[in-house]
Structure formats: C-alpha cells, structure tokens
Design a protein around this motif. Structure first.
Motif, PDB file in Angstrom:
ATOM      1  N   VAL A  24     -23.958 -19.786  16.336  1.00 28.10           N
ATOM      2  CA  VAL A  24     -23.583 -19.857  17.724  1.00 28.10           C
ATOM      3  C   VAL A  24     -24.910 -19.668  18.394  1.00 28.10           C
ATOM      4  O   VAL A  24     -25.684 -18.896  18.031  1.00 28.10           O
ATOM      5  CB  VAL A  24     -22.736 -18.745  18.086  1.00 28.10           C
ATOM      6  N   PRO A  25     -25.195 -20.665  19.244  1.00 27.18           N
ATOM      7  CA  PRO A  25     -26.426 -20.444  19.816  1.00 27.18           C
ATOM      8  C   PRO A  25     -26.719 -19.071  20.945  1.00 27.18           C
ATOM      9  O   PRO A  25     -25.791 -18.729  21.499  1.00 27.18           O
ATOM     10  CB  PRO A  25     -26.561 -21.703  20.824  1.00 27.18           C
ATOM     11  N   GLY A  26     -27.896 -18.716  20.755  1.00 29.79           N
ATOM     12  CA  GLY A  26     -28.222 -17.652  21.524  1.00 29.79           C
ATOM     13  C   GLY A  26     -27.858 -15.984  20.557  1.00 29.79           C
ATOM     14  O   GLY A  26     -28.091 -15.118  21.039  1.00 29.79           O
ATOM     15  N   PHE A  27     -27.335 -16.414  19.364  1.00 27.02           N
ATOM     16  CA  PHE A  27     -27.131 -15.234  18.615  1.00 27.02           C
ATOM     17  C   PHE A  27     -27.731 -15.146  17.412  1.00 27.02           C
ATOM     18  O   PHE A  27     -28.385 -16.379  16.791  1.00 27.02           O
ATOM     19  CB  PHE A  27     -25.390 -15.166  18.407  1.00 27.02           C
ATOM     20  N   THR A  28     -28.311 -13.961  16.924  1.00 26.09           N
ATOM     21  CA  THR A  28     -29.063 -14.062  15.452  1.00 26.09           C
ATOM     22  C   THR A  28     -28.471 -12.738  14.929  1.00 26.09           C
ATOM     23  O   THR A  28     -28.018 -11.589  15.530  1.00 26.09           O
ATOM     24  CB  THR A  28     -30.668 -13.753  15.722  1.00 26.09           C
ATOM     25  N   VAL A  29     -28.408 -12.767  13.522  1.00 25.28           N
ATOM     26  CA  VAL A  29     -27.895 -11.454  12.713  1.00 25.28           C
ATOM     27  C   VAL A  29     -29.270 -10.820  12.225  1.00 25.28           C
ATOM     28  O   VAL A  29     -29.930 -11.378  11.563  1.00 25.28           O
ATOM     29  CB  VAL A  29     -27.283 -12.037  11.633  1.00 25.28           C
ATOM     30  N   ASP A  30     -29.289  -9.680  12.567  1.00 28.51           N
ATOM     31  CA  ASP A  30     -30.592  -8.810  12.394  1.00 28.51           C
ATOM     32  C   ASP A  30     -30.316  -8.009  11.087  1.00 28.51           C
ATOM     33  O   ASP A  30     -31.053  -7.663  10.435  1.00 28.51           O
ATOM     34  CB  ASP A  30     -30.627  -7.825  13.554  1.00 28.51           C
ATOM     35  N   GLY A  31     -29.065  -7.841  10.521  1.00 24.45           N
ATOM     36  CA  GLY A  31     -28.625  -7.209   9.313  1.00 24.45           C
ATOM     37  C   GLY A  31     -27.307  -7.079   9.074  1.00 24.45           C
ATOM     38  O   GLY A  31     -26.424  -7.510   9.763  1.00 24.45           O
ATOM     39  N   VAL A  32     -26.889  -6.793   7.622  1.00 27.01           N
ATOM     40  CA  VAL A  32     -25.608  -6.548   7.068  1.00 27.01           C
ATOM     41  C   VAL A  32     -25.376  -5.415   6.687  1.00 27.01           C
ATOM     42  O   VAL A  32     -26.256  -4.851   5.773  1.00 27.01           O
ATOM     43  CB  VAL A  32     -25.280  -7.908   6.231  1.00 27.01           C
TER      44      VAL A  32
END
Length: 223
Positions: A24-32
């Motif tokens: 999804v443009p504009g989103f990034t996963v920093d951690g799980v």
C-alpha cells in the motif's frame, strides 16, 4: 510514510500481513511482534503510527495489549485484525478505541481499503489549528466504509442485529439459526441475509442433504 507494527502470533500470517501493508503506497512496516510482551516493547521503542493487532496472542490477550497501550504515553492507533468473532470481544475492542476491526481471513483489497481510509484521516490530522464541523465529519467518515442505502422495507437497526449475529457466529448459519440468535422471524432474517449477500458483505455455502433442495448457510465476509 505511515509506520506500522504488525502483531500476530502466527509467523506466516504476520509475514502475509506485512506483505499486504508494504504493497500500500504511503505505508511501511517498522516491526513485527508475535507476543503481547513483544508488542508492548515494540510500541515503546519504535513508536509506530499504527498497530495491526491480533487478539489471540500466546501470553496476554490483544485486548490487554490494547488497554496497556492506551494507558501508556505513546500516541498510536490500533486496527484489530483477528479471528475473534464474539460480540463481547468486538465491543471491548471498540470501547478500547480501535479504528476498525477486521475478521480473518480477509483479502488484500479489504485491508488496502481500510489503510487508504486511515491514511486519508492521518493526513487531515497532520496539521495544527482548529477545524470546522464539516472537517470533523469528513475525518470520521474517512475511517468508516460508506454505508449502502438499504432497500425499501429493510431498517438499519434490524440489519445491525443480523450483521452482529453473523459476525459472532462460529462458522456459518442457516436463516433459521440466525433468526434464533437475532430473535427475529426467519422470513425477515432471510431478507437481510440475502441483502448482505447481494451487497458483497456475506456469502453462502450450500449444504446438501439426502433429499430436497440444499440448505443455504450464510457467513460474514465484509467489514
């Protein structure tokens, strides 16, 4: 970029959800995180904008994670993503301030739609100053899917009863079973069930018996 923390006890599911978010443009996963303790530590250390929070975790409930997050100092939004369908859990999550509640399994398109709406609301809150009522209405509207107008003869309160019965069900329900849960007539319940199917928020499984027509059994697929 809107920074996301994915919380799920299942490593493969967490990987799938991470992949969804990163598409999804504009989103990034920093951690799980895979446990409640890991989730709380990650919220404190990473300070994400949004947490995708599973309810069923191996150490503490996601609802307890939500409660502790709300008691903490970190400003974070939470989107519940879970297999929990019971009304009590949904009610507690809503009262805990989740921006939405998605029931597994769901498609990428369903999550993307929720994230896009969240992103629109997040951008509207990025500035300072005061807003007018129209701005507030648009902001809250961005976090909620648009409701489809009900056909003539159907009412929103009754639709909510049938919807809640379907969401809370373990598996699928016949029209008669759903009517018993919602405390409505079978004929009336069937009309709402078929409306949900037509609108794409419910689906039908056919159960074949020995003779006669197969039984139509309904299950919730929508938000």
């Amino acid at each position: 970029m809107i920074r996301v923390l994915v919380v799920d006890d299942d490593f493969m599911v967490a990987r799938v959800h991470r992949g969804f978010v990163e598409r999804v443009p504009g989103f990034t996963v920093d951690g799980v995180a895979h446990t409640g303790a890991e989730a709380l530590d990650a919220v404190r250390s990473l300070r994400p904008d949004l947490v995708l929070l599973d309810i069923y975790l191996p150490d503490i409930s996601g609802l307890e994670v939500l409660r502790r997050v709300r008691e903490g100092a970190a400003p974070v939004d939470v989107l519940a993503i879970t297999a929990a369908r019971d009304v009590a859990t949904i009610r507690t999550a809503l009262r805990g301030g989740v921006i939405h509640y998605l029931i597994k399994p769901f498609t990428f398109e369903v999550l993307r739609e929720r994230l896009d709406r969240y992103g629109a609301a997040h951008r509207r809150l990025a500035g300072d100053g005061d807003v007018a009522q129209d701005d507030v209405d648009r902001l809250f509207g961005a976090l909620r899917p648009t409701r489809i107008s009900l056909p003539k003869g159907l009412t929103a309160p009754t639709a909510d009863l049938v919807r809640t019965a379907l969401i809370a069900a373990v598996g699928d329900l016949s029209a008669s079973e759903c009517a018993d849960v919602a405390r409505l007539s079978r004929v009336s319940t069937r009309r709402y069930l078929e409306y949900f199917v037509e609108s794409g928020t419910a689906a039908v499984r056919l159960r074949y018996g020995g003779t006669g027509r197969p039984e139509r059994r309904y299950y919730w697929t929508g938000p």
